[in-house]
Design a protein around this motif. Structure first.
Motif, PDB file in Angstrom:
ATOM      1  N   PHE A  43      17.689 -45.874 -33.421  1.00 25.38           N
ATOM      2  CA  PHE A  43      17.897 -44.477 -33.824  1.00 25.38           C
ATOM      3  C   PHE A  43      18.785 -43.794 -32.802  1.00 25.38           C
ATOM      4  O   PHE A  43      18.849 -44.222 -31.659  1.00 25.38           O
ATOM      5  CB  PHE A  43      16.567 -43.732 -33.843  1.00 25.38           C
ATOM      6  CG  PHE A  43      16.252 -43.217 -32.452  1.00 25.38           C
ATOM      7  CD1 PHE A  43      16.543 -41.889 -32.116  1.00 25.38           C
ATOM      8  CD2 PHE A  43      15.739 -44.036 -31.471  1.00 25.38           C
ATOM      9  CE1 PHE A  43      16.299 -41.421 -30.826  1.00 25.38           C
ATOM     10  CE2 PHE A  43      15.513 -43.556 -30.180  1.00 25.38           C
ATOM     11  CZ  PHE A  43      15.775 -42.251 -29.852  1.00 25.38           C
ATOM     12  N   PRO A  44      19.274 -42.569 -33.047  1.00 27.78           N
ATOM     13  CA  PRO A  44      20.041 -42.376 -34.254  1.00 27.78           C
ATOM     14  C   PRO A  44      21.390 -43.011 -34.046  1.00 27.78           C
ATOM     15  O   PRO A  44      21.869 -43.094 -32.921  1.00 27.78           O
ATOM     16  CB  PRO A  44      20.137 -40.849 -34.349  1.00 27.78           C
ATOM     17  CG  PRO A  44      20.099 -40.391 -32.930  1.00 27.78           C
ATOM     18  CD  PRO A  44      19.220 -41.386 -32.202  1.00 27.78           C
ATOM     19  N   HIS A  84      17.399 -44.727 -27.336  1.00 25.70           N
ATOM     20  CA  HIS A  84      18.502 -45.197 -28.178  1.00 25.70           C
ATOM     21  C   HIS A  84      19.448 -46.017 -27.315  1.00 25.70           C
ATOM     22  O   HIS A  84      19.686 -45.686 -26.148  1.00 25.70           O
ATOM     23  CB  HIS A  84      19.240 -44.002 -28.793  1.00 25.70           C
ATOM     24  CG  HIS A  84      20.570 -44.351 -29.383  1.00 25.70           C
ATOM     25  ND1 HIS A  84      20.703 -45.236 -30.431  1.00 25.70           N
ATOM     26  CD2 HIS A  84      21.824 -43.948 -29.073  1.00 25.70           C
ATOM     27  CE1 HIS A  84      21.984 -45.349 -30.743  1.00 25.70           C
ATOM     28  NE2 HIS A  84      22.688 -44.593 -29.930  1.00 25.70           N
ATOM     29  N   THR A  99      14.064 -35.736 -32.768  1.00 20.96           N
ATOM     30  CA  THR A  99      13.361 -37.010 -32.597  1.00 20.96           C
ATOM     31  C   THR A  99      12.144 -36.801 -31.710  1.00 20.96           C
ATOM     32  O   THR A  99      12.104 -35.862 -30.910  1.00 20.96           O
ATOM     33  CB  THR A  99      14.270 -38.062 -31.938  1.00 20.96           C
ATOM     34  OG1 THR A  99      14.713 -37.563 -30.670  1.00 20.96           O
ATOM     35  CG2 THR A  99      15.478 -38.364 -32.808  1.00 20.96           C
ATOM     36  N   GLU A 126      17.885 -51.061 -36.784  1.00 24.24           N
ATOM     37  CA  GLU A 126      16.762 -50.128 -36.854  1.00 24.24           C
ATOM     38  C   GLU A 126      16.782 -49.096 -35.736  1.00 24.24           C
ATOM     39  O   GLU A 126      15.953 -48.175 -35.729  1.00 24.24           O
ATOM     40  CB  GLU A 126      15.446 -50.915 -36.799  1.00 24.24           C
ATOM     41  CG  GLU A 126      15.240 -51.827 -38.000  1.00 24.24           C
ATOM     42  CD  GLU A 126      14.017 -52.714 -37.864  1.00 24.24           C
ATOM     43  OE1 GLU A 126      13.457 -52.784 -36.738  1.00 24.24           O
ATOM     44  OE2 GLU A 126      13.634 -53.350 -38.868  1.00 24.24           O
TER      45      GLU A 126
END
Length: 264
Positions: free
Chosen positions: A256-257, A32, A26, A254
C-alpha cells in the motif's frame, strides 16, 4: 482523491517522467516499500513529513525529499496520512532541475535543503495552503523557471546508451550497447558511473524489474510476467524481487499505497 496523475507541461517532458498528487488515509505504523526504478524520486509532503529510510536504523523525516537511483527498497512508514506530490525525474531532469548529476544522489535520500536553492525554500509552504489545481500551477511555474536558467544537455551517446538499456526493459546486452554508441564496455561503464552512479548492467536490471513490477501490479500471472520480462524462470524473478523490493512479487502487488502507479 486518493491519487491523480498530472500531465506536466511540454517544456518539462524529458525531465519529469511523471507527476502524481496523492492523499491516502492509512492506519499509523504501516510500512510502504518505495521500489527501485530507472527514475529519481522527488516528494513534496503536505500536513505531515514523510517518515522514510532504508531501514529502521536509517530513518528520517522529510518535508521535501529527493531519492537517487537505488537498488534496495526505501521504507516509508505512514503516520496516518500520506498527502503530497511525487515526481519521477529523469537523469537529465536531475541535472536541469536539481543542478547535480544523478550520480551525486545515487543510493541516497536527501533533504531539499542540501541541494541549494533549486527546489525553492518556500515552495512547499506556498503549496500546502493551496487547492490542488493551484499546487500544480505553482510547481509548474517553479520548475519552468529553473529550466529557463539551464542550458545543460547530456552527451548524445550517453543518452542513447541509456535509452537502449531502458526501452528494451533490460533486454539489451551491455557489450552490444557499447558497440552501438561507439564506446568500449569499460568506457561505457565509466561514463555511467560518473553521470548516473550506477552501472549499465544495473540500469538494465532496474528496467527489467520496473517492467515486471508494473505487470505484477496489473494482475498478470507470475509465470507470464517472468517470461515476458526476460527472467530465466519464475524463481529467478522471485529472487530479484526479494533483493530489490524486499518483498515477493505477490507482496509488491499487495503493498500500500502504490503512488508510482496511480489511477489516472
Amino acid at each position: 482523491m486518493p491519487a491523480f496523475a498530472y500531465r506536466t507541461p511540454a517544456a518539462l517532458r524529458g525531465l519529469v517522467a511523471s507527476c502524481v498528487g496523492y492523499d491516502f488515509r492509512t492506519p499509523p505504523g504501516l510500512v510502504h516499500h518505495g521500489l527501485p526504478s530507472t527514475a529519481l524520486t522527488m516528494i513534496i509532503s503536505f500536513d505531515e513529513p514523510l517518515d522514510c529510510g532504508w531501514d529502521e536504523r536509517e530513518r528520517d523525516r522529510f518535508w521535501m525529499l529527493v531519492g537517487g537511483l537505488h537498488l534496495r527498497p526505501a521504507q516509508i512508514r505512514t503516520l496516518g496520512r500520506q498527502h503530497g506530490i511525487q515526481l519521477s525525474l529523469t537523469p537529465l531532469g536531475a541535472r536541469v532541475l536539481l543542478g547535480v548529476p544523478a550520480s551525486e544522489l545515487a543510493h541516497q535520500l536527501v533533504h531539499h535543503s542540501e541541494l541549494g536553492v533549486r527546489l525553492g525554500g518556500d515552495l512547499q509552504d506556498r503549496m500546502v495552503m493551496a487547492p490542488w489545481p493551484e499546487r500544480f500551477r505553482l510547481l509548474d511555474c517553479h520548475l519552468l523557471g529553473v529550466t529557463g536558467n539551464s542550458r545543460f544537455a547530456l552527451d548524445p551517446s550517453l543518452t542513447e546508451a541509456w535509452r537502449l538499456l531502458t526501452n528494451g526493459a533490460g533486454g539489451e546486452r551491455v557489450d552490444d550497447v557499447a558497440r552501438r554508441v561507439g564506446w568500449s564496455r569499460r568506457q561505457l561503464s565509466s561514463r555511467f558511473a560518473s553521470e548516473f552512479g550506477v552501472s549499465p548492467k544495473q540500469v538494465a536490471r532496474l528496467a527489467r524489474f520496473e517492467q515486471a513490477s508494473q505487470m505484477v501490479k496489473s494482475g498478470r500471472p507470475l509465470a507470464e510476467v517472468a517470461r515476458h520480462a526476460g527472467y530465466s524462470d519464475q524463481p529467478h524473478m522471485n529472487r530479484e524481487f526479494r533483493e530489490l523490493a524486499g518483498l515477493t512479487p505477490t507482496g509488491v502487488a499487495e503493498d500500500f499505497p502504490i503512488v508510482q502507479d496511480p489511477p489516472v
